[in-house]
Design a protein around this motif. Structure first.
Motif, PDB file in Angstrom:
ATOM      1  N   SER A   1      -4.353  -3.534   4.569  1.00 10.41           N
ATOM      2  CA  SER A   1      -5.306  -2.508   4.168  1.00 10.41           C
ATOM      3  C   SER A   1      -4.613  -1.350   3.460  1.00 10.41           C
ATOM      4  CB  SER A   1      -6.058  -1.996   5.399  1.00 10.41           C
ATOM      5  OG  SER A   1      -6.922  -0.926   5.068  1.00 10.41           O
ATOM      6  N   ASP A   2      -3.478  -0.894   4.013  1.00 15.20           N
ATOM      7  CA  ASP A   2      -2.775   0.251   3.433  1.00 15.20           C
ATOM      8  C   ASP A   2      -2.144  -0.086   2.088  1.00 15.20           C
ATOM      9  OD1 ASP A   2      -3.471   1.737   5.624  1.00 15.20           O
ATOM     10  OD2 ASP A   2      -1.569   1.452   6.673  1.00 15.20           O
ATOM     11  N   GLN A   3      -1.699  -1.326   1.912  1.00 13.46           N
ATOM     12  CA  GLN A   3      -1.041  -1.706   0.666  1.00 13.46           C
ATOM     13  C   GLN A   3      -1.998  -1.769  -0.515  1.00 13.46           C
ATOM     14  OE1 GLN A   3       0.907  -5.343   1.827  1.00 13.46           O
ATOM     15  NE2 GLN A   3       2.682  -4.276   2.699  1.00 13.46           N
ATOM     16  N   LYS A   4      -3.293  -1.823  -0.248  1.00 16.18           N
ATOM     17  CA  LYS A   4      -4.263  -1.751  -1.342  1.00 16.18           C
ATOM     18  C   LYS A   4      -4.242  -0.373  -1.981  1.00 16.18           C
ATOM     19  CE  LYS A   4      -7.361  -5.146   0.810  1.00 16.18           C
ATOM     20  NZ  LYS A   4      -8.692  -5.380   1.445  1.00 16.18           N
TER      21      LYS A   4
ATOM     22  N   GLU B   1      -9.377   7.085   7.545  1.00 14.39           N
ATOM     23  CA  GLU B   1      -9.418   6.368   6.269  1.00 14.39           C
ATOM     24  C   GLU B   1      -9.868   7.265   5.124  1.00 14.39           C
ATOM     25  OE1 GLU B   1      -8.343   3.437   5.525  1.00 14.39           O
ATOM     26  OE2 GLU B   1      -7.767   2.882   7.560  1.00 14.39           O
ATOM     27  N   GLU B   2     -10.767   8.213   5.410  1.00  9.50           N
ATOM     28  CA  GLU B   2     -11.248   9.134   4.372  1.00  9.50           C
ATOM     29  C   GLU B   2     -10.395  10.384   4.283  1.00  9.50           C
ATOM     30  OE1 GLU B   2     -13.289   7.666   6.606  1.00  9.50           O
ATOM     31  OE2 GLU B   2     -14.018   6.195   5.138  1.00  9.50           O
ATOM     32  N   ASP B   3      -9.289  10.419   5.035  1.00 11.22           N
ATOM     33  CA  ASP B   3      -8.381  11.566   5.052  1.00 11.22           C
ATOM     34  C   ASP B   3      -9.116  12.852   5.429  1.00 11.22           C
ATOM     35  OD1 ASP B   3      -5.879  12.722   4.862  1.00 11.22           O
ATOM     36  OD2 ASP B   3      -6.065  13.159   2.726  1.00 11.22           O
ATOM     37  N   MET B   4     -10.030  12.714   6.390  1.00 10.19           N
ATOM     38  CA  MET B   4     -10.823  13.864   6.821  1.00 10.19           C
ATOM     39  C   MET B   4     -10.381  14.395   8.191  1.00 10.19           C
ATOM     40  SD  MET B   4     -13.049  14.357   4.392  1.00 10.19           S
ATOM     41  CE  MET B   4     -14.334  15.322   5.198  1.00 10.19           C
ATOM     42  N   PHE B   5      -9.400  13.753   8.792  1.00 14.76           N
ATOM     43  CA  PHE B   5      -8.994  14.175  10.136  1.00 14.76           C
ATOM     44  C   PHE B   5      -8.078  15.394  10.059  1.00 14.76           C
ATOM     45  CE2 PHE B   5      -6.186  13.980  13.869  1.00 14.76           C
ATOM     46  CZ  PHE B   5      -7.138  14.026  14.870  1.00 14.76           C
ATOM     47  N   ASP B   6      -8.345  16.384  10.915  1.00 16.49           N
ATOM     48  CA  ASP B   6      -7.566  17.620  10.954  1.00 16.49           C
ATOM     49  C   ASP B   6      -6.424  17.478  11.957  1.00 16.49           C
ATOM     50  OD1 ASP B   6      -6.579  20.177  10.851  1.00 16.49           O
ATOM     51  OD2 ASP B   6      -8.228  21.078  11.993  1.00 16.49           O
TER      52      ASP B   6
ATOM     53  N   ILE C   1       4.162  -0.444   0.649  1.00 12.89           N
ATOM     54  CA  ILE C   1       4.345   0.280   1.905  1.00 12.89           C
ATOM     55  C   ILE C   1       4.718  -0.716   3.013  1.00 12.89           C
ATOM     56  CG2 ILE C   1       1.942   0.133   2.660  1.00 12.89           C
ATOM     57  CD1 ILE C   1       2.215   3.002   3.678  1.00 12.89           C
ATOM     58  N   LYS C   2       5.648  -0.323   3.886  1.00 11.30           N
ATOM     59  CA  LYS C   2       6.162  -1.232   4.908  1.00 11.30           C
ATOM     60  C   LYS C   2       5.747  -0.859   6.327  1.00 11.30           C
ATOM     61  CE  LYS C   2      10.278  -2.686   2.332  1.00 11.30           C
ATOM     62  NZ  LYS C   2      11.762  -2.816   2.376  1.00 11.30           N
ATOM     63  N   VAL C   3       5.276   0.368   6.513  1.00  9.54           N
ATOM     64  CA  VAL C   3       4.883   0.840   7.843  1.00  9.54           C
ATOM     65  C   VAL C   3       3.461   1.365   7.753  1.00  9.54           C
ATOM     66  CG1 VAL C   3       5.403   2.442   9.730  1.00  9.54           C
ATOM     67  CG2 VAL C   3       7.270   1.432   8.402  1.00  9.54           C
ATOM     68  N   PRO C   4       2.565   0.965   8.667  1.00  8.04           N
ATOM     69  CA  PRO C   4       1.173   1.435   8.599  1.00  8.04           C
ATOM     70  C   PRO C   4       1.083   2.946   8.520  1.00  8.04           C
ATOM     71  CG  PRO C   4       1.368  -0.303  10.238  1.00  8.04           C
ATOM     72  CD  PRO C   4       2.771   0.018   9.787  1.00  8.04           C
ATOM     73  N   LEU C   5       0.138   3.442   7.718  1.00 12.31           N
ATOM     74  CA  LEU C   5      -0.006   4.881   7.481  1.00 12.31           C
ATOM     75  C   LEU C   5      -0.302   5.643   8.769  1.00 12.31           C
ATOM     76  CD1 LEU C   5      -2.077   4.863   4.150  1.00 12.31           C
ATOM     77  CD2 LEU C   5       0.335   5.464   4.444  1.00 12.31           C
TER      78      LEU C   5
END
Length: 651
Positions: free
Chosen positions: A320-323, A373-378, A328-332
């Motif tokens: 999912s992250d590589q899309k 996923e939406e980069d909305m987390f504080d 990328i080698k380590v999950p975000l």
């Protein structure tokens, strides 16, 4: 948990999915003269501390295992508190994964799996596979003996079952299987002098001064071939304390050969696959040489979540992250949790040990799942102890543990049965080489973070042993339905494993040169087999005759380049190619510096020489990012057919 009148505690089982037994499993029964409410008024962690203290005051009523006896009882306090915290965090949550039960295999099936895992399934199927023949042709004496032993066990079991008679190895591959004499393995394909002076060292230690002994490690000779005698196993006694201080561990330095050092990410995926084959054979030969049985669990198929962040396999997270971020080698999410703690939590007293609020961690987890996923987390709202709780939750909820269920017995054995730290480190090194790419990459960034935690011990009060005790249950106590008493009784052992992983991590990510040498020989053998097959192909022979008769004007080839001269390509620079004369003192970094000088008119933004590396491509290797300290003439002689390309190193 069972409690006797003397106050001793026996942990009989641990099941993270059974919340109804939480109190029963970790709290001693109250004596009849005391009211039950008094026991329940104490916090759980304090009750565990009291139980551990009681255990240290009275002799146990059962025979202690090596792992228990190797650590004094009071030092286990952090471990059992962490286990209790793990139980509390999982009490109100439904387990999302399901383990598919697999019956215990017999000896023949285990050996068949082993042959398959080392790339020698052709010995079972009887098919003519070039890779199997090439692999067998590279084995050392001890490695060949390990293969022979497993294959013999397999064939004997098949005969007992009255199945088809398995063929002898030499019937398939002929003399290729004959063991190579017990001589030092050639490094990277060429002979090295026995007493070559060192050029430089890689030293593995923390930044603070360590007064412990320094020993030297060699990557040039097979570990199993280096064992000249079996060290005596030192039994631990119940009254013997385990030295937990970092100073009790020796420091090791790696003498760099003229080929330099190679990290796991410096080789192509195809060559790393062969490294895994050879590492399992070498690990088996290493244990055989020490007189220790290499036990493995039957690999279990696990069905985890297919979406979300927690409890999802690393490979699915990476896909999912590589899309969004190719390569990328380590999950975000794992990177972000570590980054949060590195930025704000390294100096927090008791970080990792002091638990966050269970309710807050649960709420934060749900919010992360919804908003990440939406980069909305504080992330600013997350307290350091809560972030540590989320990190540990992510690790232990992986459907397959970072260090794999399959090789857990091998990890346990290396500290319980191997007495010398140097030999423990060599076994651990081979186990790291066996890990899947996703697991190894994630383990690497985790251990780098843990090393930073220990480096801040003066402020966060977390020693190497403290960190090891806290992290161990999250890494090695598998939360699946097969978690049992054996895993729990190995508590001290797993902490000692984590201590070795943190302490010697800089060594563990280096690929031993003797394995690279064997990969080169394996590739050369495969190429030679392919050439022989082509020569027998009628169509190829006709094509060669036609080309010879046409007498076309020959083009200038790399063979026209004089001996000791290489042509280096740099497609990202204005000067894209350069012929360079090599001598005994030419290093990789000298070639990089020369290209930098020749292209000095380019803007620094375009050059980025600080991240440029020289790559060896083709010939007897897939792709190899070279150490800046490697001597180019030696590498050239090891692989004269290679191409040499300057390009950014993939990190």
């Amino acid at each position: 948990m069972e409690v006797n009148d003397s106050g001793s505690v026996v942990l009989t089982a641990y099941h993270s999915y059974t919340p109804a037994r939480a109190e029963q499993s970790f709290a001693p029964e109250a004596p009849p003269s005391r009211p039950l409410l008094l026991r329940k008024s104490l916090p759980r962690c304090q009750r565990i501390n009291r139980m551990i203290s009681n255990e240290s005051l009275h002799p146990p009523v059962y025979s202690r295992s090596n792992s228990q006896a190797s650590v004094d009882s009071t030092s286990m306090e952090d471990f059992w508190c962490e286990v209790e915290n793990i139980k509390e965090s999982s009490e109100d949550r439904q387990d999302d994964q399901t383990l598919l039960e697999v019956k215990s295999p017999d000896e023949g099936e285990l050996e068949a799996e082993w042959l398959h895992d080392v790339g020698l399934s052709t010995l079972i199927s009887g098919s003519e596979e070039e890779d199997g023949e090439a692999l067998l042709s590279t084995l050392t004496r001890t490695q060949a003996a390990a293969v022979q032993k497993r294959y013999n066990t397999y064939t004997q079991t098949m005969r007992k079952k009255n199945k088809h008679q398995a063929r002898d190895v030499r019937d398939i591959f002929g003399p290729a299987f004959e063991a190579i004499p017990a001589s030092p393995v050639m490094t990277n394909g060429i002979q090295l002098p026995i007493h070559k002076p060192a050029t430089s060292y890689l030293e593995c230690e923390f930044e603070k001064v360590n007064q412990s002994v320094t020993e030297e490690l060699s990557f040039e000779v097979s570990f199993s071939e280096s064992i000249t005698e079996i060290p005596k196993h030192r039994e631990w006694h119940s009254n013997q304390s385990f030295k937990k201080e970092e100073s009790a561990l020796p420091n090791f330095i790696i003498r760099k050969s003229r080929f330099g050092l190679t990290e796991v990410g410096d080789l192509s995926l195809g060559d790393m696959k062969k490294i895994r084959y050879l590492s399992l054979i070498e690990l088996t030969a290493f244990y055989d040489a020490l007189g220790i049985e290499l036990k493995r669990n039957r690999a279990e198929r696990v069905r985890g979540r297919e979406n979300g962040l927690f409890g999802v396999p690393l490979t699915i997270l990476l896909e999912s992250d590589q899309k969004k971020f190719p390569g990328i080698k380590v999950p975000l999410i794992f990177q972000k949790l570590l980054l949060k703690l590195e930025e704000t939590g390294l100096e927090t007293e008791g970080i990792l040990r002091v638990p966050g609020s269970a309710s807050r961690v649960k709420s934060l987890r749900q919010e992360i799942e919804a908003k990440f996923e939406e980069d909305m987390f504080d992330w600013e709202q997350v307290r350091n102890n809560d972030a540590a709780g989320l990190l540990k939750m992510f690790i232990r909820e992986l459907p397959s543990p970072l260090f794999t269920v399959e090789y857990l017995p091998a990890f346990i054995t290396l500290v319980e049965k191997i007495p010398e730290v140097k030999l423990q480190l060599q076994a651990l090194h081979l186990l790291i080489m066996l890990l899947p790419d996703a697991s190894r990459d994630a383990a690497k960034v985790l251990l780098q973070f843990l090393k930073k935690v220990v480096s801040n011990e003066g402020k966060n009060k977390m020693t190497l042993w403290n960190v090891s005790m806290i992290v161990a249950p999250n890494l090695f106590i598998y939360k699946g339905k097969r978690a049992n008493q054996e895993e729990m009784l190995a508590a001290a052992t797993t902490a000692r494993i984590v201590r070795l992983l943190i302490k010697y991590q800089d060594i563990l990510w280096m690929v031993p040169n003797f394995l690279i040498s064997q990969v080169r020989k394996m590739n050369e053998a495969a190429m030679n087999n392919t050439k022989r097959q082509l020569m027998f192909d009628k169509g190829v022979r006709r094509l060669l005759r036609r080309k010879t008769m046409e007498r076309e004007r020959p083009e200038r080839t790399e063979s026209d380049i004089p001996e000791g001269v290489i042509r280096v390509h740099a497609p990202l620079h204005s000067k894209v190619s350069m012929a360079i004369q090599l001598n005994n003192q030419t290093k990789v970094k000298d070639i990089l510096a020369r290209f930098c000088c020749e292209n000095s008119h380019e803007s620094s933004a375009n050059m980025k020489m600080q991240v440029q590396s020289l790559h060896e491509i083709g010939g007897n290797i897939g792709q190899h990012c070279l150490d800046p300290d490697a001597y180019m003439l030696d590498v050239y002689h090891a692989n004269p057919q290679a191409e040499w390309v300057i390009k950014p190193k993939i990190s």
